[in-house]
Design an enzyme around this catalytic site. Structure first.
Site, PDB file in Angstrom:
ATOM      1  N   THR A 239     -31.400  44.169 -31.326  1.00  0.00           N
ATOM      2  CA  THR A 239     -30.492  43.887 -30.217  1.00  0.00           C
ATOM      3  C   THR A 239     -29.752  42.591 -30.527  1.00  0.00           C
ATOM      4  O   THR A 239     -30.288  41.727 -31.214  1.00  0.00           O
ATOM      5  CB  THR A 239     -31.274  43.777 -28.887  1.00  0.00           C
ATOM      6  N   GLY A 240     -28.531  42.471 -30.016  1.00  0.00           N
ATOM      7  CA  GLY A 240     -27.748  41.267 -30.288  1.00  0.00           C
ATOM      8  C   GLY A 240     -26.342  41.642 -30.709  1.00  0.00           C
ATOM      9  O   GLY A 240     -25.864  42.742 -30.418  1.00  0.00           O
TER      10      GLY A 240
ATOM     11  N   VAL B 234     -17.788  50.659 -31.606  1.00  0.00           N
ATOM     12  CA  VAL B 234     -19.162  51.102 -31.819  1.00  0.00           C
ATOM     13  C   VAL B 234     -19.939  49.940 -32.427  1.00  0.00           C
ATOM     14  O   VAL B 234     -19.454  49.287 -33.360  1.00  0.00           O
ATOM     15  CB  VAL B 234     -19.197  52.336 -32.764  1.00  0.00           C
ATOM     16  N   GLY B 235     -21.124  49.678 -31.905  1.00  0.00           N
ATOM     17  CA  GLY B 235     -21.938  48.577 -32.411  1.00  0.00           C
ATOM     18  C   GLY B 235     -23.002  49.054 -33.376  1.00  0.00           C
ATOM     19  O   GLY B 235     -22.887  50.108 -34.007  1.00  0.00           O
TER      20      GLY B 235
ATOM     21  N   THR C 184     -29.220  45.412 -24.311  1.00  0.00           N
ATOM     22  CA  THR C 184     -29.513  46.698 -24.937  1.00  0.00           C
ATOM     23  C   THR C 184     -31.006  46.953 -24.856  1.00  0.00           C
ATOM     24  O   THR C 184     -31.791  46.020 -24.790  1.00  0.00           O
ATOM     25  CB  THR C 184     -29.101  46.600 -26.422  1.00  0.00           C
TER      26      THR C 184
HETATM   27  N1  ASP Z   1     -26.399  45.373 -30.193  1.00  0.00           N
HETATM   28  C1  ASP Z   1     -25.598  45.812 -29.079  1.00  0.00           C
HETATM   29  C2  ASP Z   1     -24.208  46.062 -29.551  1.00  0.00           C
HETATM   30  O1  ASP Z   1     -23.669  45.275 -30.308  1.00  0.00           O
HETATM   31  C3  ASP Z   1     -25.547  44.823 -27.964  1.00  0.00           C
HETATM   32  C4  ASP Z   1     -26.876  44.376 -27.461  1.00  0.00           C
HETATM   33  O2  ASP Z   1     -27.857  44.350 -28.175  1.00  0.00           O
HETATM   34  O3  ASP Z   1     -26.924  44.027 -26.273  1.00  0.00           O
HETATM   35  O4  ASP Z   1     -23.616  47.015 -29.115  1.00  0.00           O
END
Ligand code: ASP
Length: 292
Positions: free
Chosen positions: A204-205, A183-184, A154
């Protein structure tokens, strides 16, 4: 600290070694693009959008053109943009057929009476945005390396302009093998990103876990309590890791231009430019997170 300042990440995760330089390269290009906007008198918001557009265009990060597909093979994108000085945001969730969800999120914030749109509704807003000429899709495709989507890539940035305004973004294709409609954290205010008149952060994560501790709002709370920005990111990551046992990363800055970043993943390519283009710092963040 000298303004303006931009801090940008290209995603925290288990980056294959060979991809880390590619990630850093695009994060740097994006940081320079955003920084130049502010150097020329543009707003933190303009800079944040310009920076994110580069990462959505590059095809090498999990956003926009390069975004992962869901388990049905469809790219469903989440994105958010925040104008901290106005405490305003716009976000889009699980939107399809869009290369630059960050501009659509800005349209949501500036041109609609709502703050978030999802799925088909978001697509309709997108069509309206194009019809009104608010933005045209920038079909630049810079892909230079074969894609390898194993990681959390991300993208996001936090910007501080010459007038002391803060903006933040997040943009993503989400996690690997996500279900359709998932949805994240990225489009959730306070979770995937947050900004106000004092500070801003973007994360991110693992979104399912970031949401549970409102990671970016937690960073901001610490900064508001007078804790320095680097320590605030580490403390928030400690809360996140101890409550969820999960993996993430976060970057942040405050209105004085202090910045910080922290991750408990293998790497989070991050670039900071403060004051002028010669003051560019690159980090993979591999050593930045310490349990305290
Ligand atoms: N945080 C993002 C999600 O869960 C994924 C990412 O950070 O790569 O959609």
């Amino acid at each position: 600290m000298t303004l303006p300042i931009i801090i940008v990440h290209g995603g925290a995760g288990n980056w294959p070694d060979k991809r880390i330089p590619v990630g850093l390269e695009w994060v740097e290009k994006a940081a320079i693009a955003g920084f130049k906007v502010m150097e020329n008198g543009g707003s933190a918001l303009d800079a944040a959008e310009a920076c994110t557009l580069v990462m959505e265009s590059c095809g090498n990060l999990n956003a926009g053109v390069g975004a992962r597909v869901n388990e049905e093979g469809v790219k469903e994108l989440d994105a958010m943009i925040i104008d901290g000085s106005a405490l305003m945001f716009g976000s889009v969730m699980a939107v399809t057929g869009v290369d630059h969800p960050i501009s659509l999120a800005r349209y949501v914030m500036e041109k609609t009476r709502h703050v978030a749109f999802a799925g088909e509704g978001a697509k309709k807003v997108y069509v309206k945005m194009l019809e009104e000429g608010y933005r045209s899709e920038v079909q630049q495709r810079f892909t230079t390396h074969p894609l390898d989507m194993s990681g959390f890539d991300t993208v996001g940035c936090v910007t501080l302009d010459l007038d002391g305004r803060i903006a933040a973004t997040s943009s993503t294709g989400g996690t690997g093998e996500k279900m359709a409609g998932r949805v994240g954290d990225s489009p959730i205010f306070g979770a995937g990103a947050y900004a106000n008149e004092l500070c801003g952060a973007t994360a991110t994560g693992w979104g399912e876990h970031i949401i549970r501790v409102l990671l970016c709002r937690t960073v901001a709370l610490y900064i508001e309590q007078g804790i320095d920005v680097q320590t605030a990111t580490e403390k928030a990551m400690n809360v996140f890791a101890s409550k969820t046992g999960s993996k993430a990363g976060v970057i942040a800055l405050d209105k004085e231009g202090h910045y910080g970043f922290s991750t408990n993943t293998k790497a989070m390519p991050t670039v900071v430019i403060s004051g002028n283009l010669n003051m560019l710092t690159k980090s993979t963040c591999t050593e930045s997170y310490k349990m305290k």
